[in-house]
Scaffold this active site. Sequence first.
Site, PDB file in Angstrom:
ATOM      1  CG  ASN A 196      -1.708   1.241   1.407  1.00 59.60           C
ATOM      2  OD1 ASN A 196      -1.787   2.062   0.494  1.00 59.60           O
ATOM      3  ND2 ASN A 196      -2.337   1.399   2.574  1.00 59.60           N
ATOM      4  CE  LYS A 254      -0.072   3.243   4.875  1.00 59.54           C
ATOM      5  NZ  LYS A 254       0.016   3.353   6.311  1.00 59.54           N
ATOM      6  CG  HIS A 257      -5.666   1.838   5.297  1.00 61.20           C
ATOM      7  ND1 HIS A 257      -5.221   2.776   6.189  1.00 61.20           N
ATOM      8  CD2 HIS A 257      -4.647   0.967   5.103  1.00 61.20           C
ATOM      9  CE1 HIS A 257      -3.967   2.478   6.530  1.00 61.20           C
ATOM     10  NE2 HIS A 257      -3.594   1.383   5.882  1.00 61.20           N
ATOM     11  CD  GLU A 298      -2.886   5.463   6.798  1.00 57.80           C
ATOM     12  OE1 GLU A 298      -2.884   5.525   5.558  1.00 57.80           O
ATOM     13  OE2 GLU A 298      -1.968   4.920   7.459  1.00 57.80           O
ATOM     14  N   GLY A 339       2.977   2.288  10.789  1.00 55.12           N
ATOM     15  CA  GLY A 339       3.920   3.408  10.680  1.00 55.12           C
ATOM     16  C   GLY A 339       4.680   3.706  11.954  1.00 55.12           C
ATOM     17  CB  SER A 344       5.857  -1.813  11.813  1.00 57.70           C
ATOM     18  OG  SER A 344       5.437  -0.488  12.128  1.00 57.70           O
TER      19      SER A 344
HETATM   20  P1  13P Z   1       3.404   0.453   7.590  1.00 56.28           P
HETATM   21  O1  13P Z   1       3.912  -0.828   6.948  1.00 56.28           O
HETATM   22  O2  13P Z   1       4.101   1.679   7.101  1.00 56.28           O
HETATM   23  O3  13P Z   1       3.360   0.332   9.079  1.00 56.28           O
HETATM   24  O4  13P Z   1       1.883   0.644   7.103  1.00 56.28           O
HETATM   25  C1  13P Z   1       0.994  -0.415   7.203  1.00 56.28           C
HETATM   26  C2  13P Z   1      -0.238  -0.062   6.466  1.00 56.28           C
HETATM   27  O5  13P Z   1      -1.005   0.790   6.873  1.00 56.28           O
HETATM   28  C3  13P Z   1      -0.496  -0.756   5.199  1.00 56.28           C
HETATM   29  O6  13P Z   1      -1.785  -0.547   4.755  1.00 56.28           O
END
Ligand code: 13P
Length: 264
Positions: A12, A14, A106, A108, A182, A222
């Site tokens: 992803n 983002k 997601h 977010e 993250g 992560s």
């Molecule tokens: P990270 O791998 O940066 O922690 O993000 C995970 C995520 O939200 C994937 O959709």
Amino acid sequence: MAQQRVPLIAGNWKMNLDHLQAIGVVQKLAWTLEEGKHTYDAAGAEVVVFPPFTDLRSVQTLIEGDRFRLGFGAQDLSQHDSGAYTGEISGAFLKALKAGYVLVGHSERRQYHGETDEICAAKVGAAIRHGIVPVLCVGETAEDLERHGASAVPVAQLRAVLGTLQADAELVIAYEPVWAIGSGQAATAEQAQQVCAALRTTIREVLGDAAADRTRILYGGSVKSGNIAGFLREPDIDGALVGGASLDPVEFAAIARFQKHVGV
Ligand code: 13P
């Protein structure tokens, strides 16, 4: 990871990488995977990227033109098929681009765009209606974890959507604890397994054995090449949804070759 389910390694992106940068990253990813001879084909894993909408056409033509064995999907879709919904993207448009997957719910989007379980259910329905496999994201915040334990919120989020589906619906579930996204602080493989097992039990209860045995459940939060193997050793974790580490094609290729680290 159970034998009958093909592992899925999903990136992803983002809101990162414009369409020109996307071309460079996808090329490098495909070449790195081919060169190492631990190809995703040989390893039996499916590798999929989720770029921003504006990159999708470039990514599609590149993957098709160069016959890269990579899949791609979108990060969101509208619950509606067409009409006066300024700024929204229809599942029909994604299908026309041959997107195989779409992320739904997601954290977010739940957090910054107010996406409720009802909206997620409608979006999952829209994806299925257009023949795109939804990747439904569920996960608890740090506060949820403290108050209710790890499984309660993700199971409730999943149940809200499963109740609207037919038993033969194809979907993927991504368990992403919000506190692990993250943060550099991934869940332990044991923690993730416990929640993924609870999610699979929920699928079994609502949609039956065949759906529970077939549906892939990913861990996200992560994930890196250094910790992927531990997650994939667990019986109910069938892959990963990778954020930050998927922006680096060499690191993401190393994650996709997790079998090398698992030692199978
Ligand atoms: P990270 O791998 O940066 O922690 O993000 C995970 C995520 O939200 C994937 O959709």
